[in-house]
Design an enzyme around this catalytic site. Structure first.
Site, PDB file in Angstrom:
ATOM      1  N   CYS A   6      26.898  31.071  35.162  1.00 25.85           N
ATOM      2  CA  CYS A   6      27.013  32.520  35.022  1.00 25.85           C
ATOM      3  C   CYS A   6      25.680  33.140  35.397  1.00 25.85           C
ATOM      4  O   CYS A   6      24.627  32.608  35.048  1.00 25.85           O
ATOM      5  CB  CYS A   6      27.384  32.903  33.591  1.00 25.85           C
TER       6      CYS A   6
ATOM      7  N   CYS B  15      41.385  28.546  25.971  1.00 28.99           N
ATOM      8  CA  CYS B  15      40.144  29.217  26.359  1.00 28.99           C
ATOM      9  C   CYS B  15      39.800  28.767  27.780  1.00 28.99           C
ATOM     10  O   CYS B  15      39.549  27.590  28.025  1.00 28.99           O
ATOM     11  CB  CYS B  15      39.051  28.830  25.362  1.00 28.99           C
TER      12      CYS B  15
ATOM     13  N   CYS C 114      34.487  28.044  21.590  1.00 35.84           N
ATOM     14  CA  CYS C 114      34.450  28.924  22.754  1.00 35.84           C
ATOM     15  C   CYS C 114      33.044  29.466  22.938  1.00 35.84           C
ATOM     16  O   CYS C 114      32.321  29.696  21.992  1.00 35.84           O
ATOM     17  CB  CYS C 114      35.394  30.098  22.554  1.00 35.84           C
TER      18      CYS C 114
ATOM     19  N   GLU D 278      35.011  23.673  31.748  1.00 32.29           N
ATOM     20  CA  GLU D 278      35.765  23.209  30.597  1.00 32.29           C
ATOM     21  C   GLU D 278      36.828  24.197  30.168  1.00 32.29           C
ATOM     22  O   GLU D 278      36.699  25.391  30.349  1.00 32.29           O
ATOM     23  CB  GLU D 278      34.819  22.963  29.430  1.00 32.29           C
TER      24      GLU D 278
ATOM     25  N   CYS E 262      22.539  35.779  29.525  1.00 32.62           N
ATOM     26  CA  CYS E 262      22.367  36.108  28.107  1.00 32.62           C
ATOM     27  C   CYS E 262      21.534  34.981  27.486  1.00 32.62           C
ATOM     28  O   CYS E 262      21.777  33.797  27.763  1.00 32.62           O
ATOM     29  CB  CYS E 262      23.725  36.237  27.418  1.00 32.62           C
TER      30      CYS E 262
ATOM     31  N   CYS F 176      23.069  31.881  25.432  1.00 36.81           N
ATOM     32  CA  CYS F 176      24.276  31.261  25.992  1.00 36.81           C
ATOM     33  C   CYS F 176      23.886  30.104  26.905  1.00 36.81           C
ATOM     34  O   CYS F 176      23.105  30.278  27.847  1.00 36.81           O
ATOM     35  CB  CYS F 176      25.065  32.304  26.780  1.00 36.81           C
TER      36      CYS F 176
HETATM   37  N1  SAH Z   1      31.058  36.049  29.926  1.00 42.63           N
HETATM   38  C1  SAH Z   1      31.997  36.514  28.986  1.00 42.63           C
HETATM   39  C2  SAH Z   1      32.969  35.461  28.492  1.00 42.63           C
HETATM   40  C3  SAH Z   1      32.451  34.064  28.240  1.00 42.63           C
HETATM   41  S1  SAH Z   1      31.460  33.814  26.835  1.00 42.63           S
HETATM   42  C4  SAH Z   1      31.291  37.173  27.822  1.00 42.63           C
HETATM   43  O1  SAH Z   1      30.071  37.042  27.716  1.00 42.63           O
HETATM   44  O2  SAH Z   1      31.961  37.848  27.044  1.00 42.63           O
HETATM   45  C5  SAH Z   1      32.580  33.993  25.464  1.00 42.63           C
HETATM   46  C6  SAH Z   1      31.880  34.427  24.185  1.00 42.63           C
HETATM   47  O3  SAH Z   1      31.036  33.374  23.663  1.00 42.63           O
HETATM   48  C7  SAH Z   1      30.955  35.625  24.403  1.00 42.63           C
HETATM   49  O4  SAH Z   1      31.113  36.572  23.366  1.00 42.63           O
HETATM   50  C8  SAH Z   1      29.598  34.971  24.347  1.00 42.63           C
HETATM   51  O5  SAH Z   1      28.604  35.902  24.042  1.00 42.63           O
HETATM   52  C9  SAH Z   1      29.781  33.917  23.299  1.00 42.63           C
HETATM   53  N2  SAH Z   1      28.728  32.908  23.280  1.00 42.63           N
HETATM   54  C10 SAH Z   1      27.926  32.528  24.290  1.00 42.63           C
HETATM   55  N3  SAH Z   1      27.047  31.582  23.879  1.00 42.63           N
HETATM   56  C11 SAH Z   1      27.289  31.374  22.573  1.00 42.63           C
HETATM   57  C12 SAH Z   1      26.706  30.526  21.572  1.00 42.63           C
HETATM   58  N4  SAH Z   1      25.713  29.691  21.860  1.00 42.63           N
HETATM   59  N5  SAH Z   1      27.212  30.566  20.323  1.00 42.63           N
HETATM   60  C13 SAH Z   1      28.239  31.398  20.037  1.00 42.63           C
HETATM   61  N6  SAH Z   1      28.839  32.206  20.927  1.00 42.63           N
HETATM   62  C14 SAH Z   1      28.363  32.203  22.183  1.00 42.63           C
HETATM   63 FE1  SF4 Z   2      27.532  34.827  31.078  1.00 42.55          FE
HETATM   64 FE2  SF4 Z   2      27.159  33.525  28.799  1.00 42.55          FE
HETATM   65 FE3  SF4 Z   2      26.404  36.079  29.011  1.00 42.55          FE
HETATM   66 FE4  SF4 Z   2      29.025  35.457  28.937  1.00 42.55          FE
HETATM   67  S1  SF4 Z   2      27.535  35.135  27.309  1.00 42.55           S
HETATM   68  S2  SF4 Z   2      27.991  36.879  30.345  1.00 42.55           S
HETATM   69  S3  SF4 Z   2      29.013  33.477  30.030  1.00 42.55           S
HETATM   70  S4  SF4 Z   2      25.557  34.361  30.169  1.00 42.55           S
END
Ligand code: SAH
Ligand code: SF4
Length: 367
Positions: A111, A104, A344, A91, A115, A118
């Site tokens: 990934c 974005c 995002c 997306e 995390c 996420c």
């Molecule tokens: N992988 C990279 C970029 C993609 S995620 C990273 O982790 O930075 C972009 C941002 O969205 C990151 O700061 C991530 O931690 C955050 N994010 C992921 N899941 C989320 C959620 N459920 N609610 C809010 N932010 C989230």
């Molecule tokens: Fe990967 Fe989501 Fe962690 Fe970003 S926040 S590194 S997209 S698992």
């Protein structure tokens, strides 16, 4: 297989044209047609010799990923789902504001970094996106939005996308080669001509790749911190076990020597009862003492079975004020495009969790 010209930066296209026996200025002309004019059909490239157009028609294509659907939210936020040949797609989200338009962009399908909060991480890793798939997101958005009336300003914009954030699906620094090439095209005056300060890579903290990005293509950097100490960060951002906070902070300082901005943006997803206590804010102040930075506090964006909850707004306010009182600049991310799950960091995860249902809902809404 024809060569997809979206896979090339200008150097790559020039080299490929060389193999065809064509001069560098021809590559430049075609590059302008593709990225500045948004033309994918060689027959329309009117200042290119007919013989070359015919050769290109045989040997090449300009093929961005196919759009499965595009949808506009009530607040003007736009979202595209691209078919990249695997189940969940990727997306891209466009967020129009008065003084800028932010795209974005995704860098991977899924990934590997897992995390815990996420939804992309929950899907696991599928594959890296190609250069064409990364730059193709900008190509589709930029040329699709050009000439449309901006809902915020009422103006017709020739340059709808002014900022790019690599904050869609995936960890951009885990796909460094393709991301660096795509970033180069975004910055190139022969293509989109975006300023380095307006292109941001967001990373969960892949320390060696941060150094490589600094050397190869220093753009603005956002680091997903999410916890003020190793014990907690080890839990919610598992890559921390490999690159703990001390190393991460040192890498941020090294990056700043090359960065187009004189600060790092720290993203901090607020998870109720996990990392949103005043004590966490106080630990953060200590942690970042030697790193010029700004904070972006992001309320957790819920998804089914996540096991986490949004913070109370009072907790966010207190947290923010503790940081501000210590002299830190803090922004709180506005939630935009909620009705299409377009915030995002909360991208195709929804589609992954319950694909059939969401897809049907989207189609109904667009119909
Ligand atoms: N992988 C990279 C970029 C993609 S995620 C990273 O982790 O930075 C972009 C941002 O969205 C990151 O700061 C991530 O931690 C955050 N994010 C992921 N899941 C989320 C959620 N459920 N609610 C809010 N932010 C989230
Ligand atoms: Fe990967 Fe989501 Fe962690 Fe970003 S926040 S590194 S997209 S698992």
């Amino acid at each position: 297989m024809p060569q997809n010209l979206l896979d090339f930066d200008l150097d790559g296209l020039t080299a490929w044209f060389g193999e065809l026996g064509e001069k560098p200025f021809r590559a430049r002309q075609v590059f302008h047609w593709v990225h500045q004019a948004g033309v994918a059909d060689f027959a329309q490239m009117t200042d290119i010799a007919k013989s070359l157009r015919e050769k290109l028609q045989q040997e090449a294509v300009v093929a961005p990923p196919a759009v499965s659907y595009a949808h506009t939210s009530t607040d003007g936020t736009r979202k595209w789902l691209f078919d990249v040949g695997v189940a969940n797609g990727i997306e891209t989200v466009f967020i129009p504001e008065e003084d800028r338009g932010t795209l974005c962009v995704s860098s991977q399908v899924g990934c590997a970094l897992e995390c815990t909060f996420c939804s992309t991480g929950r899907q696991g890793f599928n594959r890296n996106l190609t250069v064409a798939e990364i730059i193709g997101q900008l190509w589709v958005a930029h040329h699709g939005l050009r000439g449309e009336v901006n809902r915020t300003t009422g103006e017709i914009s020739d340059r709808p996308v002014t900022n790019v954030v690599m904050m869609g699906m995936g960890e951009p620094l885990a796909n460094l080669e393709n991301v660096v090439t795509a970033l180069g095209i975004m910055l190139d005056d022969h293509a989109y001509g975006l300023s380095r300060r307006r292109v941001t890579v967001s990373t969960s903290g892949l320390v060696p790749a941060m150094d490589r990005l600094a050397e190869r293509c220093p753009v603005a950097l956002a680091v997903s911190l999410h916890a003020p100490n190793d014990a907690l960060r080890d839990q919610i951002v598992p890559i921390n076990r490999k690159y703990p906070l001390r190393e991460l902070m040192a890498a941020c300082r090294r990056y700043l020597a090359h960065a187009p901005r004189d600060f790092i943006t720290f993203e901090y997803v607020m998870l109720a009862g996990v990392n949103d206590a005043p004590e966490h804010a106080r630990q953060l102040i200590e942690l970042v003492r030697e790193v010029p930075c700004k904070f972006n506090l992001i309320p957790f964006n819920p998804f089914p079975d996540s096991g986490y909850e949004k913070p109370r707004s009072e907790a966010m306010r207190v947290f923010r004020e503790i940081l501000q009182d210590a002299g830190l600049v803090v922004t709180t991310r506005k939630t935009r495009g909620d009705d299409i799950d377009a915030a995002c960091g909360q991208l195709a995860g929804k589609v992954a969790d319950k694909s059939g249902r969401v897809m049907k809902r989207m189609h109904k809404e667009t119909a």
